[in-house]
Design a protein around this motif. Structure first.
Motif, PDB file in Angstrom:
ATOM      1  N   ASN A 124      -4.299   4.931  -2.122  1.00  0.00           N
ATOM      2  CA  ASN A 124      -5.431   5.580  -1.607  1.00  0.00           C
ATOM      3  C   ASN A 124      -6.109   6.569  -2.502  1.00  0.00           C
ATOM      4  O   ASN A 124      -5.384   7.543  -2.992  1.00  0.00           O
ATOM      5  CB  ASN A 124      -5.372   6.052  -0.479  1.00  0.00           C
ATOM      6  N   VAL A 125      -7.436   6.678  -2.690  1.00  0.00           N
ATOM      7  CA  VAL A 125      -7.992   7.507  -3.721  1.00  0.00           C
ATOM      8  C   VAL A 125      -9.092   8.269  -2.728  1.00  0.00           C
ATOM      9  O   VAL A 125      -9.855   7.613  -2.337  1.00  0.00           O
ATOM     10  CB  VAL A 125      -8.434   7.157  -5.034  1.00  0.00           C
ATOM     11  N   SER A 126      -9.026   9.684  -2.886  1.00  0.00           N
ATOM     12  CA  SER A 126     -10.029  10.321  -1.929  1.00  0.00           C
ATOM     13  C   SER A 126     -11.511  10.257  -2.737  1.00  0.00           C
ATOM     14  O   SER A 126     -11.370  10.568  -4.096  1.00  0.00           O
ATOM     15  CB  SER A 126      -9.300  11.731  -1.383  1.00  0.00           C
ATOM     16  N   ILE A 168      -4.515  15.461   5.009  1.00  0.00           N
ATOM     17  CA  ILE A 168      -5.258  14.966   3.858  1.00  0.00           C
ATOM     18  C   ILE A 168      -6.569  15.585   3.886  1.00  0.00           C
ATOM     19  O   ILE A 168      -7.220  16.165   2.704  1.00  0.00           O
ATOM     20  CB  ILE A 168      -5.500  13.449   3.809  1.00  0.00           C
ATOM     21  N   PRO A 213       5.265   1.089   7.194  1.00  0.00           N
ATOM     22  CA  PRO A 213       5.572   1.913   5.792  1.00  0.00           C
ATOM     23  C   PRO A 213       6.763   2.450   5.860  1.00  0.00           C
ATOM     24  O   PRO A 213       7.405   3.105   6.769  1.00  0.00           O
ATOM     25  CB  PRO A 213       4.355   2.850   5.888  1.00  0.00           C
ATOM     26  N   ASP A 245     -11.940   0.226   1.426  1.00  0.00           N
ATOM     27  CA  ASP A 245     -10.984   0.705   2.484  1.00  0.00           C
ATOM     28  C   ASP A 245     -11.744   0.830   3.904  1.00  0.00           C
ATOM     29  O   ASP A 245     -13.097   1.212   3.790  1.00  0.00           O
ATOM     30  CB  ASP A 245     -10.259   1.921   2.207  1.00  0.00           C
ATOM     31  N   PRO A 300      -0.523  12.344   7.725  1.00  0.00           N
ATOM     32  CA  PRO A 300      -1.477  12.349   6.592  1.00  0.00           C
ATOM     33  C   PRO A 300      -2.910  12.709   7.195  1.00  0.00           C
ATOM     34  O   PRO A 300      -3.873  13.350   6.562  1.00  0.00           O
ATOM     35  CB  PRO A 300      -1.542  10.985   5.831  1.00  0.00           C
ATOM     36  N   LEU A 341       1.700   4.961   0.997  1.00  0.00           N
ATOM     37  CA  LEU A 341       1.265   5.973   1.963  1.00  0.00           C
ATOM     38  C   LEU A 341       2.055   7.199   1.976  1.00  0.00           C
ATOM     39  O   LEU A 341       3.155   7.055   1.782  1.00  0.00           O
ATOM     40  CB  LEU A 341       1.186   5.322   3.201  1.00  0.00           C
ATOM     41  N   ARG A 388       3.609  10.879   2.544  1.00  0.00           N
ATOM     42  CA  ARG A 388       4.520  11.505   3.861  1.00  0.00           C
ATOM     43  C   ARG A 388       4.615  13.083   3.243  1.00  0.00           C
ATOM     44  O   ARG A 388       5.104  13.407   2.185  1.00  0.00           O
ATOM     45  CB  ARG A 388       5.653  11.012   4.018  1.00  0.00           C
ATOM     46  N   ARG A 392      -7.098  -5.112  15.832  1.00  0.00           N
ATOM     47  CA  ARG A 392      -6.384  -4.764  16.801  1.00  0.00           C
ATOM     48  C   ARG A 392      -6.596  -5.557  18.143  1.00  0.00           C
ATOM     49  O   ARG A 392      -5.749  -6.034  19.016  1.00  0.00           O
ATOM     50  CB  ARG A 392      -6.222  -3.309  17.285  1.00  0.00           C
ATOM     51  N   GLN A 438     -11.159  13.117  -5.384  1.00  0.00           N
ATOM     52  CA  GLN A 438     -10.729  12.693  -6.723  1.00  0.00           C
ATOM     53  C   GLN A 438     -11.675  11.829  -7.307  1.00  0.00           C
ATOM     54  O   GLN A 438     -11.852  12.337  -8.933  1.00  0.00           O
ATOM     55  CB  GLN A 438      -9.260  11.731  -6.332  1.00  0.00           C
ATOM     56  N   GLY A 484       0.422  -4.887   8.215  1.00  0.00           N
ATOM     57  CA  GLY A 484       0.640  -4.139   9.678  1.00  0.00           C
ATOM     58  C   GLY A 484       1.871  -4.409   9.818  1.00  0.00           C
ATOM     59  O   GLY A 484       2.752  -4.848   9.150  1.00  0.00           O
ATOM     60  N   TYR A 485       2.306  -3.799  11.110  1.00  0.00           N
ATOM     61  CA  TYR A 485       3.598  -3.620  11.656  1.00  0.00           C
ATOM     62  C   TYR A 485       4.225  -5.070  11.529  1.00  0.00           C
ATOM     63  O   TYR A 485       5.407  -5.210  11.603  1.00  0.00           O
ATOM     64  CB  TYR A 485       3.702  -2.674  12.986  1.00  0.00           C
ATOM     65  N   GLU A 545       0.712  -1.176   0.046  1.00  0.00           N
ATOM     66  CA  GLU A 545       0.085  -0.067   0.101  1.00  0.00           C
ATOM     67  C   GLU A 545       0.867   1.249   0.010  1.00  0.00           C
ATOM     68  O   GLU A 545       1.977   1.311   0.715  1.00  0.00           O
ATOM     69  CB  GLU A 545      -1.015   0.034   1.292  1.00  0.00           C
ATOM     70  N   GLU A 588      -6.327  -5.026   8.318  1.00  0.00           N
ATOM     71  CA  GLU A 588      -5.391  -4.000   8.311  1.00  0.00           C
ATOM     72  C   GLU A 588      -4.803  -3.978   9.834  1.00  0.00           C
ATOM     73  O   GLU A 588      -5.488  -4.515  10.615  1.00  0.00           O
ATOM     74  CB  GLU A 588      -5.908  -2.806   7.991  1.00  0.00           C
ATOM     75  N   GLY A 589      -3.628  -3.358  10.022  1.00  0.00           N
ATOM     76  CA  GLY A 589      -2.985  -3.221  11.277  1.00  0.00           C
ATOM     77  C   GLY A 589      -2.741  -4.276  12.243  1.00  0.00           C
ATOM     78  O   GLY A 589      -3.182  -4.304  13.250  1.00  0.00           O
TER      79      GLY A 589
HETATM   80  P1  C2E Z   1      -5.357   3.971   5.721  1.00  0.00           P
HETATM   81  O1  C2E Z   1      -5.697   3.797   4.207  1.00  0.00           O
HETATM   82  O2  C2E Z   1      -6.128   3.456   6.525  1.00  0.00           O
HETATM   83  O3  C2E Z   1      -4.025   3.585   6.102  1.00  0.00           O
HETATM   84  C1  C2E Z   1      -3.357   2.786   6.803  1.00  0.00           C
HETATM   85  C2  C2E Z   1      -2.963   3.413   7.939  1.00  0.00           C
HETATM   86  O4  C2E Z   1      -2.704   2.671   9.224  1.00  0.00           O
HETATM   87  C3  C2E Z   1      -1.675   4.158   7.463  1.00  0.00           C
HETATM   88  O5  C2E Z   1      -1.465   5.335   8.519  1.00  0.00           O
HETATM   89  C4  C2E Z   1      -0.504   3.268   8.178  1.00  0.00           C
HETATM   90  O6  C2E Z   1       0.696   3.882   8.441  1.00  0.00           O
HETATM   91  C5  C2E Z   1      -1.251   2.759   9.427  1.00  0.00           C
HETATM   92  N1  C2E Z   1      -0.759   1.308   9.981  1.00  0.00           N
HETATM   93  C6  C2E Z   1      -0.338   0.538   9.062  1.00  0.00           C
HETATM   94  N2  C2E Z   1      -0.258  -0.971   9.875  1.00  0.00           N
HETATM   95  C7  C2E Z   1      -0.132  -0.404  11.037  1.00  0.00           C
HETATM   96  C8  C2E Z   1      -0.308  -1.086  12.110  1.00  0.00           C
HETATM   97  O7  C2E Z   1       0.065  -2.276  12.335  1.00  0.00           O
HETATM   98  N3  C2E Z   1      -0.576  -0.419  13.546  1.00  0.00           N
HETATM   99  C9  C2E Z   1      -0.837   0.917  13.482  1.00  0.00           C
HETATM  100  N4  C2E Z   1      -1.228   1.431  14.650  1.00  0.00           N
HETATM  101  N5  C2E Z   1      -1.082   1.672  12.383  1.00  0.00           N
HETATM  102  C10 C2E Z   1      -0.947   0.813  11.057  1.00  0.00           C
HETATM  103  P2  C2E Z   1      -0.780   6.860   7.710  1.00  0.00           P
HETATM  104  O8  C2E Z   1       0.253   6.318   6.948  1.00  0.00           O
HETATM  105  O9  C2E Z   1      -0.735   7.681   8.849  1.00  0.00           O
HETATM  106  O10 C2E Z   1      -2.091   6.982   6.870  1.00  0.00           O
HETATM  107  C11 C2E Z   1      -3.299   7.532   7.452  1.00  0.00           C
HETATM  108  C12 C2E Z   1      -4.266   7.681   6.453  1.00  0.00           C
HETATM  109  O11 C2E Z   1      -4.006   8.609   5.549  1.00  0.00           O
HETATM  110  C13 C2E Z   1      -4.369   6.586   5.600  1.00  0.00           C
HETATM  111  O12 C2E Z   1      -5.269   5.558   6.217  1.00  0.00           O
HETATM  112  C14 C2E Z   1      -5.242   7.029   4.432  1.00  0.00           C
HETATM  113  O13 C2E Z   1      -6.592   7.068   4.748  1.00  0.00           O
HETATM  114  C15 C2E Z   1      -4.511   8.385   4.526  1.00  0.00           C
HETATM  115  N6  C2E Z   1      -3.643   8.400   3.364  1.00  0.00           N
HETATM  116  C16 C2E Z   1      -2.461   8.188   3.402  1.00  0.00           C
HETATM  117  N7  C2E Z   1      -1.834   8.291   2.026  1.00  0.00           N
HETATM  118  C17 C2E Z   1      -2.785   8.639   1.537  1.00  0.00           C
HETATM  119  C18 C2E Z   1      -2.773   8.873   0.082  1.00  0.00           C
HETATM  120  O14 C2E Z   1      -1.796   9.055  -0.779  1.00  0.00           O
HETATM  121  N8  C2E Z   1      -4.082   9.536  -0.578  1.00  0.00           N
HETATM  122  C19 C2E Z   1      -5.194   9.724   0.005  1.00  0.00           C
HETATM  123  N9  C2E Z   1      -6.301   9.917  -0.419  1.00  0.00           N
HETATM  124  N10 C2E Z   1      -5.135   9.298   1.487  1.00  0.00           N
HETATM  125  C20 C2E Z   1      -4.108   8.865   1.974  1.00  0.00           C
END
Ligand code: C2E
Ligand code: CA
Ligand code: CA
Length: 791
Positions: free
Chosen positions: A624-626, A588, A770, A686, A584, A571, A573, A714, A629, A764-765, A569, A743-744
Motif C-alpha cells: 500500500n502506498v499513500s 496511518i 494477515p 485499491d 493502521p 499490511l 502493524r 461482504r 508518498q 480475505g479471511y 498483500e 477483497e474481504g
Molecule cells: P486495505 O488496503 O484495504 O487493507 C485491507 C484491510 O482489510 C486490512 O486491514 C486487512 O486486515 C483487512 N481484511 C482482509 N481480509 C479481511 C476480511 O476477510 N474481513 C475483514 N473484515 N477485513 C479483512 P488492516 O490491516 O487493518 O489495514 C487497514 C488499512 O490500513 C489498509 O486497508 C490500508 O489502507 C492501510 N494500510 C495497512 N498497511 C499499510 C501500509 O503499509 N501502508 C499504507 N499506506 N497503508 C496501509
C-alpha cells in the motif's frame, strides 16, 4: 610756458629726462596698484600695504627728481648736500604716506582728492628741499609765479590722479590714474625748474662733503628701481597667494557642498556660512542663511549643547522655511574659522532612517501578506486584555481559525491563489468584527480573533458571523474547496492566562476540524485529553521506525479458478510499547498528516521487497502506498533504488493506490505512476467503489488491476444492490481489460458468487488472515507445511 619748454629742451639732457619719465611711470604705477590693494584690505594688512605703497611712491618721486636733476645741465659744476638730500627722501616718502593715508580715510568726504593734493604738495616739498641740497657755483633766484604754478600743478594733478585711481579697481582707471600722477610729478618738477634762475657766481665754492651729481643720480636710479621692483614682486607674490587661497576656498566650499550632510558654521548663535545640503534641508537659498540665528532653525538644547561630546549625536527637529519640521541628528564641534573659534555643526537628515525604522516596527507587528497584526502583537494585546478583564471582572473570548484543505489549495491552484485566498479570508473575518476586536494572522493559514468583554454566547454569535462571512466571501475557485474551522475558548472559564486560553482554543479548533469542515467548537475539558493523546501518537510515530516497533504481516491473494496463491498483500502493524497493537486505520491517517508516513512507507517497501526477493516461488507482493508518498519528490527513484538493492524482479512488485490519492494533483500523480510502471512495476487501484469511482481515472491511469472494496464483497450473496455493484465493476474490468480482485472474502458463498461472475482473484479471511510470513511458508516455497516441518 615758453620758460618751461626752454627749460626742458634747452637745459636738459633728453635721454636722462626719458629715464626720469620711466622711473616716474614705474613709481606711479607701482604705488597706485599697491594703494588699491591697501584699499581692499583691512587692519594691519592695510597699514602694511599703505606703507609699502608710500615707500615705492615716495622713493620713485624722489628718484625722478634726482634723475631729472642730472639731466639738468646749467653749464657749471654742481653737487648735492648729503643731509638735505636724505631729508628730501624722507619728506617724499612721509608726505606720500600721509597722502595715501588721508585718501583711504573712511568717512572723510573727498578723501581721495585731499589725499591727492597732499601728495602733490608733498612732491613740491620734496622738490624744494632737494633744490636746497643742490649746490652750484652760483646763486639761485626763484620766479615766485612759476613756483606757485608748479605747486598748483602738483596738487591739482595729484588730486585728480588719486580720485581717479580709487574710483574702482579696473585696469583702465589705474592706467589713467597713473598717467595723471606722472603728469603731476613731471609738471611740478619742470615748472619748478623753470622757476629757478641760476646766476653764476664763481666766488661760491662747493662744500667738501657734497657728492658729485652724476654718482648720486646713478645710485638713486639704481636704488629706486630696485625698491620699485621689489615692491612689485612682493605684490605679485601676494596676489598669487591670495588667488590660491581663493581657489582653496572655492575647493573647500565645493567639498562642503558635495557633502550629503548639512554643514553650518556659526559665530555664537549666528550662522556664518552653510553648505548646499543644509540650505536644501531648510528649503532656503544658502546665501540667505548668513546671519540667521541658528536657534530659530534648531532646538536650543542642540545649538548650545556641549561641543565635542563623546555621547551620541543628539536628535532634534529642524524647522524648514515652509513651516514643517524634519528630524535631524546634530554633531557639534568647535573649529578655528577665520582666526577665531566657531561652532561647526553637521546636520544629518533622519527622515529615511525614521521611515525605515517605522517600516521595521510595522513589519515586526504585522503580517506582510495580509497586513493583519501578527502573533507578536496578538500576544501583547491578549496579555493587556486579560489584565483589563481581570481588573474589571469581565469575560474575554479567543477564537482560533484555521483553513481546511489549505495545502490542497496551494497544490492545486498555486501559491498565488493561496495568498489571494488568505487575503480575502482576512478581509472577510475583519468585516465580521466589531470595534475593539482584533484579528491576527498567527502564521500559515492560522488566524486568531480577540474579543474583549465577550462571553460564551457572544463568542458563538461572533463565530457564526465569521463562518457566514467566509461562506459569502469572494474567494474564487480556491475558496470553493477550502473552508474554515473555528475553536473558541473563553476567559476565565476555559483558562485564566494567555497561554492556557490559546492552547484551549487551539484544542477546540482541532476538534472542529476532525468533525468536518466549516464548523465551530467550544473548548471542553475532555477535549484536552484526546488532543494530548493524539499529539503523543504523532510524537511516538516519528520514532517508531528507528525503535523497530513496526512489522509487516502478509495476507495471501488467491486465483479463484484454480485456488492457487498468486501473491500477498503486505499490511503494516505497529506494536506500541504502552498502547500495544495500534490499528493502521488509526495511525496511518495521523502519519500522513504529520508526514512521518514517508519514512514509514519507505521502511515497508524495503522490508517487503527484501522479504519477497527471498521466496522460492516468484509470488507477487502488493504494497500500500499513500498519496503523501506518491506526491513526494523522488518517489519513483526510491522505488527504483529499493528494487535494485533488494534484487526483486520489478514485475513481482504491485503498488496499491486509492483513487483519492490521485485527485490531489492528477498530472503529477500520473507522471510518477508512469515512471514506476515503466520500470515494470504493477499498479493496482485499491478500494474501488468507495471513492469517486471515476471511469476517466480508470482509463487515464496505467492500472494493472482493480480491487473491489471489502464492503461490497461482504454482502454479495445477501444484498442485491451489492451484487449489482460487484457485477458492474467486473464488467468494467472486462471492458478495460483489467483483472479484478475482490477483497474481504470471508465465506464460501461469497467466493461462489465471485467465481460465477468470473472474478479473477480474491483476498480475505477465507484464504488466510494477515499474519507473519512464516505462517505462509508452504505458499512461498510451494512445499506442503508438513514437508516444511519435516525438513
Ligand atoms: P486495505 O488496503 O484495504 O487493507 C485491507 C484491510 O482489510 C486490512 O486491514 C486487512 O486486515 C483487512 N481484511 C482482509 N481480509 C479481511 C476480511 O476477510 N474481513 C475483514 N473484515 N477485513 C479483512 P488492516 O490491516 O487493518 O489495514 C487497514 C488499512 O490500513 C489498509 O486497508 C490500508 O489502507 C492501510 N494500510 C495497512 N498497511 C499499510 C501500509 O503499509 N501502508 C499504507 N499506506 N497503508 C496501509
Ligand atoms: Ca490495500
Ligand atoms: Ca483495500
Amino acid at each position: 610756458m615758453t620758460a618751461l619748454y626752454d627749460c626742458i629742451t634747452g637745459n636738459h639732457d633728453l635721454k636722462l629726462v626719458f629715464l626720469a619719465a620711466v622711473v616716474c611711470n614705474l613709481a606711479a604705477a607701482t604705488s597706485l596698484t599697491l594703494l588699491d590693494h591697501a584699499r581692499v584690505n583691512t587692519g594691519k594688512a592695510r597699514r602694511l600695504w599703505l606703507l609699502t605703497a608710500a615707500l615705492a611712491g615716495g622713493t620713485g618721486i624722489w628718484a625722478t627728481h634726482f634723475i631729472a636733476m642730472l639731466a639738468f645741465s646749467p653749464g657749471f659744476a654742481s653737487a648735492y648736500d648729503l643731509g638735505l638730500t636724505g631729508l628730501s627722501l624722507m619728506i617724499g616718502v612721509g608726505m606720500t604716506a600721509a597722502g595715501f593715508w588721508i585718501a583711504l580715510r573712511p568717512g572723510l568726504p573727498a578723501a581721495a582728492w585731499i589725499g591727492g593734493a597732499q601728495i602733490g604738495l608733498g612732491v613740491g616739498a620734496m622738490h624744494f628741499t632737494g633744490m636746497a641740497a643742490y649746490e652750484v657755483a652760483g646763486r639761485i633766484a626763484w620766479d615766485s609765479g612759476l613756483v606757485l604754478a608748479a605747486l598748483a600743478a602738483g596738487a591739482g594733478l595729484g588730486s585728480l590722479a588719486l580720485a581717479t585711481t580709487l574710483r574702482d579697481g579696473s585696469v583702465r582707471v589705474k592706467v589713467a590714474g597713473a598717467g595723471l600722477m606722472v603728469a603731476g610729478i613731471c609738471g611740478l618738477h619742470f615748472t619748478a625748474m623753470a622757476a629757478a634762475v641760476i646766476v653764476p657766481d664763481p666766488s661760491i665754492a662747493l662744500s667738501g662733503t657734497a657728492v658729485p651729481a652724476e654718482i648720486l643720480a646713478v645710485a638713486v636710479a639704481f636704488a629706486s628701481i630696485t625698491i620699485l621692483l621689489l615692491a612689485f614682486a612682493g605684490l605679485w607674490l601676494h596676489l598669487r597667494d591670495e588667488r590660491r587661497s581663493v581657489l582653496e576656498g572655492d575647493r573647500m566650499r565645493g567639498l562642503a557642498n558635495a557633502a550629503v550632510e548639512g554643514l553650518v558654521v556659526c559665530d555664537d548663535d549666528r550662522i556664518v556660512t552653510v553648505n548646499d545640503s543644509f540650505a536644501d534641508l531648510v528649503g532656503r537659498p544658502a546665501e540667505t542663511l548668513g546671519g540667521v540665528v541658528l536657534s530659530d532653525l534648531l532646538d536650543e538644547a542642540v545649538v548650545a549643547g556641549p561641543a565635542d561630546a563623546a555621547a551620541d549625536a543628539p536628535e532634534a527637529q529642524l524647522r524648514r522655511s515652509d513651516g514643517t519640521s524634519i528630524p535631524v541628528e546634530v554633531i557639534r564641534r568647535v573649529i578655528d574659522f577665520a582666526g577665531r573659534p566657531h561652532a561647526a555643526l553637521a546636520v544629518r537628515d533622519l527622515r529615511a532612517r525614521k521611515r525605515a525604522e517605522a517600516r521595521i516596527a510595522y513589519l515586526a507587528h504585522h503580517d506582510a501578506l495580509t497586513g493583519a497584526p501578527n502573533r507578536t502583537s496578538f500576544n501583547d494585546r491578549l496579555a493587556q486584555e486579560i489584565a483589563l478583564a481581570t481588573a474589571a471582572d469581565r469575560p474575554l473570548a479567543v477564537l482560533c481559525a484555521d483553513l481546511d484543505r489549505f495545502k490542497e489549495v496551494n497544490d492545486l491552484f498555486g501559491h498565488a491563489a493561496g495568498d489571494a485566498l488568505l487575503r480575502s479570508v482576512c478581509a472577510a473575518i475583519t468585516g465580521a468584527l466589531s470595534p475593539g476586536q482584533m484579528l491576527a494572522r498567527l502564521g500559515g493559514d492560522e488566524f486568531a480573533v480577540l474579543a474583549p468583554n465577550v462571553d460564551a454566547a457572544g463568542a458563538e454569535a461572533l463565530g457564526e458571523a465569521i463562518l457566514a462571512a467566509l461562506r459569502q466571501a469572494e474567494t474564487g475557485p480556491a475558496g470553493a474547496i477550502a473552508a474554515a474551522s473555528l475553536g473558541i475558548a473563553v476567559y476565565p472559564h476555559d483558562g485564566e492566562d494567555a497561554e492556557t486560553l490559546m492552547v484551549q482554543a487551539d484544542t477546540a479548533l482541532y476538534r472542529a476540524k476532525q468533525e468536518g469542515r466549516g464548523r465551530l467548537r467550544f473548548y471542553e475539558a475532555r477535549m484536552g485529553v484526546q488532543v494530548r493523546e493524539r499529539r503523543q501518537i504523532e510524537h511516538d510515530l516519528r520514532h517508531a521506525v528507528e525503535r523497530g516497533e513496526f512489522r509487516v504481516v502478509y495476507q495471501p491473494q488467491t486465483r479463484i479458478d484454480d485456488g492457487e496463491a498468486v501473491g500477498f498483500e503486505a499490511l503494516l502493524r505497529w506494536q506500541h510499547p504502552e498502547r500495544g497493537n495500534v490499528p493502521p486505520d488509526l495511525f496511518i491517517p495521523i502519519s500522513e498528516e504529520t508526514g512521518s508516513i514517508l519514512a514509514i512507507g519507505e521502511w515497508v517497501l524495503r522490508e517487503t521487497c527484501r522479504e519477497a526477493a527471498s521466496w522460492e516461488k516468484p509470488l507477487r507482493i502488493a504494497v500500500n502506498v499513500s498519496a503523501v508518498q506518491l506526491h513526494a519528490p523522488g518517489f519513483a527513484e526510491l522505488v527504483h533504488e529499493i528494487l535494485f538493492t533488494s534484487g526483486l524482479t520489478p514485475a513481482r512488485l504491485e503498488i496499491e493506490i486509492t483513487e483519492t490519492a490521485l485527485i490531489r494533483d492528477l498530472p503529477r500523480a500520473l507522471a510518477t505512476l508512469r515512471r514506476i510502471k515503466a520500470m515494470g512495476v504493477r499498479i493496482a487501484m485499491d478500494d474501488f467503489g468507495t471513492g469517486y469511482s471515476s471511469l476517466s481515472n480508470l482509463r487515464a491511469f496505467p492500472f494493472d488491476k482493480i480491487k473491489i472494496d471489502a464492503s461490497f464483497t461482504r454482502s454479495v450473496d445477501s444484498s442485491e444492490q451489492a451484487a449489482t455493484i460487484v457485477r458492474t465493476v467486473l464488467g468494467l474490468g472486462r471492458g478495460l481489460g483489467l483483472p479484478v480482485l475482490a477483497e474481504g472474502v470471508e465465506t464460501t458463498g461469497e467466493l461462489a458468487f465471485l467465481g460465477a461472475e468470473a472474478c479473477h482473484e480474491a483476498q480475505g479471511y477465507l484464504f488466510g488472515r494477515p499474519g507473519p510470513i512464516d505462517g505462509f511458508r508452504h505458499l512461498t516455497t510451494g512445499r506442503p507445511l508438513a514437508a516444511e516441518d519435516a525438513a
